[in-house]
Design a protein around this motif. Structure first.
Motif, short mmCIF file in Angstrom:
data_model
loop_
_atom_site.label_atom_id
_atom_site.label_comp_id
_atom_site.label_asym_id
_atom_site.label_seq_id
_atom_site.Cartn_x
_atom_site.Cartn_y
_atom_site.Cartn_z
N GLN A 71 0.81 -1.22 0.00
CA GLN A 71 0.00 0.00 0.00
C GLN A 71 0.85 1.27 0.00
O GLN A 71 0.37 2.33 -0.40
CB GLN A 71 -0.94 0.00 1.20
CG GLN A 71 -1.93 -1.15 1.20
CD GLN A 71 -2.69 -1.25 2.52
OE1 GLN A 71 -2.87 -0.26 3.23
NE2 GLN A 71 -3.13 -2.45 2.85
N VAL A 72 2.10 1.15 0.46
CA VAL A 72 2.98 2.32 0.53
C VAL A 72 4.28 2.12 -0.27
O VAL A 72 5.21 2.91 -0.13
CB VAL A 72 3.31 2.68 1.99
CG1 VAL A 72 2.05 3.09 2.75
CG2 VAL A 72 4.02 1.52 2.70
N GLY A 73 4.33 1.07 -1.08
CA GLY A 73 5.54 0.80 -1.85
C GLY A 73 6.69 0.28 -1.00
O GLY A 73 7.85 0.43 -1.35
N GLY A 74 6.36 -0.33 0.14
CA GLY A 74 7.38 -0.87 1.04
C GLY A 74 7.85 -2.25 0.62
O GLY A 74 7.33 -2.84 -0.33
N THR A 75 8.84 -2.77 1.33
CA THR A 75 9.48 -4.04 0.99
C THR A 75 9.53 -4.97 2.19
O THR A 75 9.93 -4.55 3.28
CB THR A 75 10.91 -3.81 0.48
OG1 THR A 75 10.86 -2.94 -0.64
CG2 THR A 75 11.59 -5.11 0.08
N LEU A 76 9.15 -6.22 1.97
CA LEU A 76 9.30 -7.25 3.00
C LEU A 76 10.58 -8.03 2.72
O LEU A 76 10.81 -8.49 1.60
CB LEU A 76 8.11 -8.22 2.98
CG LEU A 76 8.20 -9.32 4.05
CD1 LEU A 76 8.01 -8.74 5.45
CD2 LEU A 76 7.17 -10.41 3.78
N ILE A 77 11.40 -8.16 3.75
CA ILE A 77 12.62 -8.97 3.70
C ILE A 77 12.38 -10.17 4.58
O ILE A 77 11.89 -10.03 5.70
CB ILE A 77 13.83 -8.15 4.22
CG1 ILE A 77 14.02 -6.88 3.39
CG2 ILE A 77 15.10 -9.01 4.22
CD1 ILE A 77 14.98 -5.88 4.01
N VAL A 78 12.70 -11.36 4.09
CA VAL A 78 12.47 -12.58 4.86
C VAL A 78 13.79 -13.08 5.44
O VAL A 78 14.78 -13.23 4.71
CB VAL A 78 11.81 -13.67 3.98
CG1 VAL A 78 11.66 -14.97 4.75
CG2 VAL A 78 10.46 -13.18 3.48
N ALA A 79 13.82 -13.31 6.75
CA ALA A 79 15.02 -13.84 7.40
C ALA A 79 15.21 -15.29 6.97
O ALA A 79 14.29 -16.10 7.06
CB ALA A 79 14.88 -13.75 8.91
N GLY A 80 16.40 -15.60 6.46
CA GLY A 80 16.71 -16.93 5.96
C GLY A 80 16.85 -16.92 4.45
O GLY A 80 16.53 -15.91 3.80
N PRO A 81 17.30 -18.02 3.84
CA PRO A 81 17.58 -18.04 2.41
C PRO A 81 16.34 -18.17 1.52
O PRO A 81 16.42 -17.93 0.32
CB PRO A 81 18.50 -19.25 2.24
CG PRO A 81 18.15 -20.14 3.41
CD PRO A 81 17.77 -19.23 4.53
N ASP A 82 15.19 -18.53 2.09
CA ASP A 82 13.96 -18.72 1.31
C ASP A 82 13.14 -17.43 1.37
O ASP A 82 12.65 -17.06 2.44
CB ASP A 82 13.16 -19.88 1.89
CG ASP A 82 11.87 -20.16 1.14
OD1 ASP A 82 11.51 -19.39 0.23
OD2 ASP A 82 11.21 -21.17 1.47
#
Length: 194
Positions: free
Chosen positions: A60-71
């Motif tokens: 909704q705000v052009g943000g980014t999700l980063i996932v902890a771990g290689p997947d």
């Protein structure tokens, strides 16, 4: 994709006051554009569903999700532990946890790193004495990539000190997960960015 900066939220659903979705939505309303999904104890399917929920909030705000771990759980950004894997997997955005100059020296194709713990914190046990601002500054100068300050960052003064030491931003867990008003807390911490 650019490296994270500003105030970055690390999740912990077990301490998220009022639920993780509510805390993340509040933080995003308060100006946060980067969230690191931890929750490594969840089965992959549950973690992937949670990642989809958080990506929708950030979209909704052009943000980014980063996932902890290689997947990346269907996304493009991951944050790896200091211990591995090496070499890092190829994604649009790869970060790595670092605690000292030796770990920074192992970076290869990562786009950013976290430096921790800057201050004492219960969420980073076993990582040696805190870096404090002077130690953070030394790591920033030695780093080949932008660094986020992590560990015990809870006040606007700490945010300002970290960025003045050269960090590209701060990664915050407890101050936001436990906040009565995550939007206000995120806005307050973000306003301290020089």
């Amino acid at each position: 994709m650019t490296a994270p900066s500003g105030v970055v939220v690390l999740t912990d659903r077990l301490v998220a006051r009022g639920g993780l979705d509510r805390v993340v939505a509040g933080a995003v309303a308060g100006g946060v554009r980067w969230v690191v999904l931890r929750e490594k104890d969840l089965p992959r399917a549950e973690r992937a569903a949670l990642a989809a929920d958080l990506r929708a909030i950030l979209a909704q705000v052009g943000g980014t999700l980063i996932v902890a771990g290689p997947d990346p759980l269907g996304g493009d950004a991951v944050h790896l532990p200091a211990a591995g894997p090496y070499p890092p997997p190829t994604h649009q955005l790869v970060g790595r946890s670092c605690h000292n100059q030796a770990e920074l020296a192992r970076l290869t194709t990562e786009h950013y790193a976290t430096a921790s713990p800057v201050w004492p914190t219960p969420s980073k046990p076993g990582y040696g004495p805190p870096l404090h601002v002077a130690g953070l500054g030394s790591l920033v100068r030695a780093s080949p990539v932008p660094l986020l300050a992590l560990g015990g960052v809870e006040t606007p003064e700490q945010v300002t000190a970290c960025v003045q030491a050269g960090a590209s931003g701060v990664a915050v867990l407890g101050a936001l997960m436990r906040a009565a008003d995550p939007e206000e807390t995120a806005a307050t911490l973000s306003s301290a960015l020089p």
